[in-house]
Design a protein around this motif. Structure first.
Motif, PDB file in Angstrom:
ATOM      1  N   PHE A  90       0.837  -1.198   0.000  1.00  0.00           N
ATOM      2  CA  PHE A  90       0.000   0.000   0.000  1.00  0.00           C
ATOM      3  C   PHE A  90       0.875   1.253   0.000  1.00  0.00           C
ATOM      4  O   PHE A  90       0.669   2.174  -0.800  1.00  0.00           O
ATOM      5  N   PHE A  91       1.887   1.294   0.866  1.00  0.00           N
ATOM      6  CA  PHE A  91       2.789   2.447   0.912  1.00  0.00           C
ATOM      7  C   PHE A  91       3.600   2.567  -0.373  1.00  0.00           C
ATOM      8  O   PHE A  91       3.863   3.672  -0.845  1.00  0.00           O
ATOM      9  N   ILE A  92       3.998   1.437  -0.951  1.00  0.00           N
ATOM     10  CA  ILE A  92       4.716   1.457  -2.230  1.00  0.00           C
ATOM     11  C   ILE A  92       3.812   2.055  -3.314  1.00  0.00           C
ATOM     12  O   ILE A  92       4.262   2.854  -4.137  1.00  0.00           O
ATOM     13  N   GLY A  93       2.544   1.698  -3.311  1.00  0.00           N
ATOM     14  CA  GLY A  93       1.596   2.271  -4.267  1.00  0.00           C
ATOM     15  C   GLY A  93       1.416   3.762  -4.075  1.00  0.00           C
ATOM     16  O   GLY A  93       1.410   4.536  -5.048  1.00  0.00           O
ATOM     17  N   LEU A  94       1.258   4.193  -2.822  1.00  0.00           N
ATOM     18  CA  LEU A  94       1.119   5.625  -2.529  1.00  0.00           C
ATOM     19  C   LEU A  94       2.323   6.405  -3.045  1.00  0.00           C
ATOM     20  O   LEU A  94       2.191   7.364  -3.807  1.00  0.00           O
ATOM     21  N   GLY A  95       3.507   5.996  -2.602  1.00  0.00           N
ATOM     22  CA  GLY A  95       4.731   6.708  -2.963  1.00  0.00           C
ATOM     23  C   GLY A  95       5.078   6.574  -4.430  1.00  0.00           C
ATOM     24  O   GLY A  95       5.555   7.525  -5.051  1.00  0.00           O
ATOM     25  N   GLY A  96       4.835   5.390  -4.989  1.00  0.00           N
ATOM     26  CA  GLY A  96       5.120   5.176  -6.406  1.00  0.00           C
ATOM     27  C   GLY A  96       4.291   6.089  -7.281  1.00  0.00           C
ATOM     28  O   GLY A  96       4.806   6.695  -8.235  1.00  0.00           O
ATOM     29  N   PHE A  97       2.999   6.214  -6.974  1.00  0.00           N
ATOM     30  CA  PHE A  97       2.150   7.117  -7.751  1.00  0.00           C
ATOM     31  C   PHE A  97       2.635   8.550  -7.607  1.00  0.00           C
ATOM     32  O   PHE A  97       2.747   9.287  -8.596  1.00  0.00           O
ATOM     33  N   GLN A  98       2.913   8.960  -6.388  1.00  0.00           N
ATOM     34  CA  GLN A  98       3.324  10.349  -6.128  1.00  0.00           C
ATOM     35  C   GLN A  98       4.619  10.681  -6.873  1.00  0.00           C
ATOM     36  O   GLN A  98       4.710  11.732  -7.511  1.00  0.00           O
ATOM     37  N   LEU A  99       5.602   9.792  -6.812  1.00  0.00           N
ATOM     38  CA  LEU A  99       6.867  10.050  -7.498  1.00  0.00           C
ATOM     39  C   LEU A  99       6.702  10.003  -9.014  1.00  0.00           C
ATOM     40  O   LEU A  99       7.287  10.819  -9.730  1.00  0.00           O
ATOM     41  N   PHE A 100       5.921   9.051  -9.510  1.00  0.00           N
ATOM     42  CA  PHE A 100       5.669   8.977 -10.944  1.00  0.00           C
ATOM     43  C   PHE A 100       5.031  10.279 -11.420  1.00  0.00           C
ATOM     44  O   PHE A 100       5.435  10.854 -12.437  1.00  0.00           O
ATOM     45  N   ASP A 101       4.037  10.742 -10.684  1.00  0.00           N
ATOM     46  CA  ASP A 101       3.369  11.979 -11.053  1.00  0.00           C
ATOM     47  C   ASP A 101       4.347  13.143 -11.033  1.00  0.00           C
ATOM     48  O   ASP A 101       4.405  13.940 -11.979  1.00  0.00           O
ATOM     49  N   GLY A 102       5.137  13.246  -9.974  1.00  0.00           N
ATOM     50  CA  GLY A 102       6.054  14.368  -9.830  1.00  0.00           C
ATOM     51  C   GLY A 102       7.197  14.362 -10.826  1.00  0.00           C
ATOM     52  O   GLY A 102       7.579  15.413 -11.345  1.00  0.00           O
ATOM     53  N   TRP A 127       6.418  17.793  -3.130  1.00  0.00           N
ATOM     54  CA  TRP A 127       5.683  16.720  -3.803  1.00  0.00           C
ATOM     55  C   TRP A 127       6.536  15.460  -3.912  1.00  0.00           C
ATOM     56  O   TRP A 127       6.098  14.360  -3.557  1.00  0.00           O
ATOM     57  N   ASN A 128       7.756  15.628  -4.418  1.00  0.00           N
ATOM     58  CA  ASN A 128       8.615  14.469  -4.665  1.00  0.00           C
ATOM     59  C   ASN A 128       9.220  13.897  -3.387  1.00  0.00           C
ATOM     60  O   ASN A 128       9.364  12.681  -3.272  1.00  0.00           O
ATOM     61  N   ILE A 129       9.536  14.747  -2.436  1.00  0.00           N
ATOM     62  CA  ILE A 129      10.055  14.234  -1.159  1.00  0.00           C
ATOM     63  C   ILE A 129       8.964  13.448  -0.431  1.00  0.00           C
ATOM     64  O   ILE A 129       9.229  12.373   0.119  1.00  0.00           O
ATOM     65  N   ALA A 130       7.738  13.959  -0.441  1.00  0.00           N
ATOM     66  CA  ALA A 130       6.627  13.210   0.181  1.00  0.00           C
ATOM     67  C   ALA A 130       6.458  11.849  -0.485  1.00  0.00           C
ATOM     68  O   ALA A 130       6.298  10.824   0.200  1.00  0.00           O
ATOM     69  N   GLY A 131       6.517  11.817  -1.807  1.00  0.00           N
ATOM     70  CA  GLY A 131       6.410  10.542  -2.518  1.00  0.00           C
ATOM     71  C   GLY A 131       7.552   9.607  -2.179  1.00  0.00           C
ATOM     72  O   GLY A 131       7.349   8.406  -1.966  1.00  0.00           O
ATOM     73  N   ALA A 132       8.770  10.147  -2.119  1.00  0.00           N
ATOM     74  CA  ALA A 132       9.940   9.322  -1.795  1.00  0.00           C
ATOM     75  C   ALA A 132       9.837   8.759  -0.380  1.00  0.00           C
ATOM     76  O   ALA A 132      10.169   7.588  -0.147  1.00  0.00           O
TER      77      ALA A 132
END
Length: 152
Positions: A90-102, A127-132
């Protein structure tokens, strides 16, 4: 899960990642696209196309959330839910989407920015630090879970 039953690790990972991607897409869409109106998913055309692209993102996000939850319910019904693996995914999905978007949508493809009319660097960094951070949490949890499975 019974002792003879082989754990469905892949099903837990796919379910968790789908749910994480869908939830983060909905958070992005609801907060940044609709409430704050900072951007649309695709800002390089008319407002109609921007809103249409938001609707398509919403449909994708809802599909991912519902599919992830149906898969989770099926894993639960079959007593094959591995909560630690699912949570890491779940966390990988959250962060993966955020980083992909950013990184891909904002910088590589430039379909939109986080916000317009301001110095964008602080927004990009946030945005990208939160995703990472979310992605790293997921990876650390997954490594810990894998080690516990191998030990036990």
């Amino acid at each position: 899960m019974s002792e003879k039953q082989v754990p469905n690790i892949k099903g837990n990972v796919v379910s968790g990642v789908l749910f994480g991607i869908g939830l983060m897409a909905l958070v992005d869409e609801i907060i940044f696209h609709q409430l704050l109106q900072w951007h649309h998913f695709y800002d390089r055309s008319t407002p109609f196309i921007g809103i249409l692209s938001d609707g398509l993102l919403n449909a994708f996000a809802l599909f991912a959330v519902v599919l992830g939850l149906f898969m989770f319910a099926d894993l639960n019904r079959k007593h094959n839910r591995l909560m630690a693996t699912w949570t890491a995914s779940f966390f990988i999905g959250l962060g993966g989407f955020q980083l992909f978007d950013g990184l891909v949508n904002h910088k590589l493809l430039q379909v939109h920015q986080v916000r317009y009319g301001v110095e964008v660097l602080p927004y990009d960094l946030g945005w990208n630090i939160a995703g990472a951070v979310l992605l790293v949490i997921g990876i650390v949890l997954m490594i810990r879970t894998r080690k516990q499975r191998q030990a036990g």
